[in-house]
Design a protein around this motif. Structure first.
Motif, PDB file in Angstrom:
ATOM      1  N   PHE A  45       0.803  -1.222   0.000  1.00 33.03           N
ATOM      2  CA  PHE A  45       0.000   0.000   0.000  1.00 33.03           C
ATOM      3  C   PHE A  45       0.838   1.276   0.000  1.00 33.03           C
ATOM      4  CE2 PHE A  45      -2.611  -3.059   2.488  1.00 33.03           C
ATOM      5  CZ  PHE A  45      -3.654  -3.187   1.594  1.00 33.03           C
ATOM      6  N   SER A  48       1.678   3.686   3.462  1.00 30.01           N
ATOM      7  CA  SER A  48       1.798   2.885   4.679  1.00 30.01           C
ATOM      8  C   SER A  48       3.243   2.939   5.182  1.00 30.01           C
ATOM      9  CB  SER A  48       1.358   1.437   4.423  1.00 30.01           C
ATOM     10  OG  SER A  48       2.210   0.814   3.493  1.00 30.01           O
ATOM     11  N   GLY A  49       3.423   2.687   6.461  1.00 25.05           N
ATOM     12  CA  GLY A  49       4.717   2.863   7.110  1.00 25.05           C
ATOM     13  C   GLY A  49       5.849   2.041   6.516  1.00 25.05           C
ATOM     14  N   CYS A  51       5.979   0.276   3.717  1.00 23.61           N
ATOM     15  CA  CYS A  51       6.146   0.522   2.280  1.00 23.61           C
ATOM     16  C   CYS A  51       6.852   1.857   2.029  1.00 23.61           C
ATOM     17  CB  CYS A  51       4.804   0.492   1.559  1.00 23.61           C
ATOM     18  SG  CYS A  51       3.999  -1.122   1.626  1.00 23.61           S
ATOM     19  N   THR A  52       6.487   2.880   2.766  1.00 24.06           N
ATOM     20  CA  THR A  52       7.150   4.178   2.617  1.00 24.06           C
ATOM     21  C   THR A  52       8.622   4.048   2.961  1.00 24.06           C
ATOM     22  OG1 THR A  52       5.114   5.398   3.062  1.00 24.06           O
ATOM     23  CG2 THR A  52       7.191   6.582   3.390  1.00 24.06           C
ATOM     24  N   SER A  76       1.931  -1.609  -7.042  1.00 20.31           N
ATOM     25  CA  SER A  76       0.947  -1.950  -6.012  1.00 20.31           C
ATOM     26  C   SER A  76      -0.445  -1.990  -6.633  1.00 20.31           C
ATOM     27  CB  SER A  76       0.967  -0.947  -4.859  1.00 20.31           C
ATOM     28  OG  SER A  76       0.231   0.208  -5.180  1.00 20.31           O
ATOM     29  N   ASP A  78      -2.795  -0.185  -5.614  1.00 18.56           N
ATOM     30  CA  ASP A  78      -3.404   1.131  -5.403  1.00 18.56           C
ATOM     31  C   ASP A  78      -3.799   1.750  -6.743  1.00 18.56           C
ATOM     32  OD1 ASP A  78      -3.048   1.653  -2.485  1.00 18.56           O
ATOM     33  OD2 ASP A  78      -0.918   1.451  -2.988  1.00 18.56           O
ATOM     34  N   TRP A  86       1.326  10.018  -3.736  1.00 16.96           N
ATOM     35  CA  TRP A  86       2.430   9.502  -2.923  1.00 16.96           C
ATOM     36  C   TRP A  86       3.768   9.799  -3.590  1.00 16.96           C
ATOM     37  CZ3 TRP A  86       4.463   3.968  -2.447  1.00 16.96           C
ATOM     38  CH2 TRP A  86       5.107   3.775  -1.232  1.00 16.96           C
ATOM     39  N   HIS A 119      -4.303  -7.327  -1.862  1.00 18.93           N
ATOM     40  CA  HIS A 119      -3.123  -6.518  -2.188  1.00 18.93           C
ATOM     41  C   HIS A 119      -1.923  -7.401  -2.501  1.00 18.93           C
ATOM     42  CE1 HIS A 119      -1.085  -7.353   1.616  1.00 18.93           C
ATOM     43  NE2 HIS A 119      -2.232  -7.157   2.218  1.00 18.93           N
ATOM     44  N   ARG A 141       4.030 -10.697   5.673  1.00 21.93           N
ATOM     45  CA  ARG A 141       3.434  -9.437   6.157  1.00 21.93           C
ATOM     46  C   ARG A 141       4.248  -8.862   7.311  1.00 21.93           C
ATOM     47  NH1 ARG A 141      -2.774  -9.408   5.441  1.00 21.93           N
ATOM     48  NH2 ARG A 141      -3.041 -11.324   4.293  1.00 21.93           N
ATOM     49  N   ARG A 144       9.916  -5.955   6.323  1.00 18.39           N
ATOM     50  CA  ARG A 144      10.462  -5.189   5.209  1.00 18.39           C
ATOM     51  C   ARG A 144      11.607  -5.923   4.522  1.00 18.39           C
ATOM     52  NH1 ARG A 144      12.121   0.195   6.296  1.00 18.39           N
ATOM     53  NH2 ARG A 144      13.705  -0.016   4.740  1.00 18.39           N
TER      54      ARG A 144
END
Length: 157
Positions: A45, A48-49, A51-52, A76, A78, A86, A119, A141, A144
């Motif tokens: 996403f 999201s933390g 992913c960013t 993604s 999205d 983003w 996703h 999930r 990272r």
């Protein structure tokens, strides 16, 4: 097909072609990029933390990919407008592609679509100039990907 039923692509597998819109709605065709290695980075996403953090780390180390001659594409499920916002906020130096519709089709082809939650999983695939997967990683999930893994993959190019 659920994520547990899908087999992520492995080194040696031919990379499925994909055509996805970038943040301007322009279609990007993987087949058009033959002749150069491409790193496909699937992520769950935008905004999201984890992913960013991951994509900002790639942005901050983009020169390593450029030096190796590797084109970086982040994907993604999205919609385009969310990825565009983003991208503008974070100033990524690489393309973000939307696998929104048909929903998750590219992620499914690479074996990293989680149908239960709708996703992409955190899967990355280095595709060589001939369209063959040379390296891949898929993280569960909440975990990272490590920049060192990318560096090891780049050393193989």
């Amino acid at each position: 097909m659920t994520a547990s039923e899908a087999r992520p692509l492995q080194a040696g597998d031919p990379a499925p072609d994909l055509t996805l819109p970038d943040t301007h709605g322009t279609p990007v065709h993987l087949a058009d990029l033959r002749g150069e290695p491409v790193l496909l980075v699937f992520f769950p996403f935008a905004f999201s933390g984890i992913c960013t953090g991951e994509l900002c780390e790639l942005r901050d180390n983009i020169e390593e990919f450029e030096t190796a001659g590797v084109r970086l594409l982040a994907i993604s499920t999205d919609p385009v407008f969310a990825l565009k916002a983003w991208h503008e906020q974070e100033g990524f130096g690489f393309d973000l592609l939307s696998d929104f519709w048909p929903h998750g089709e590219a992620a499914r082809a690479y074996g990293v679509f989680d149908a239960e939650s709708g996703h992409a999983l955190r899967g990355s695939f280095l595709v060589d100039a001939d369209g063959i997967v040379r390296w891949g990683v898929v993280n569960p999930r909440g975990r990272r990907r490590d920049i060192e893994g990318y560096r090891e993959a780049l050393a193989e190019v």
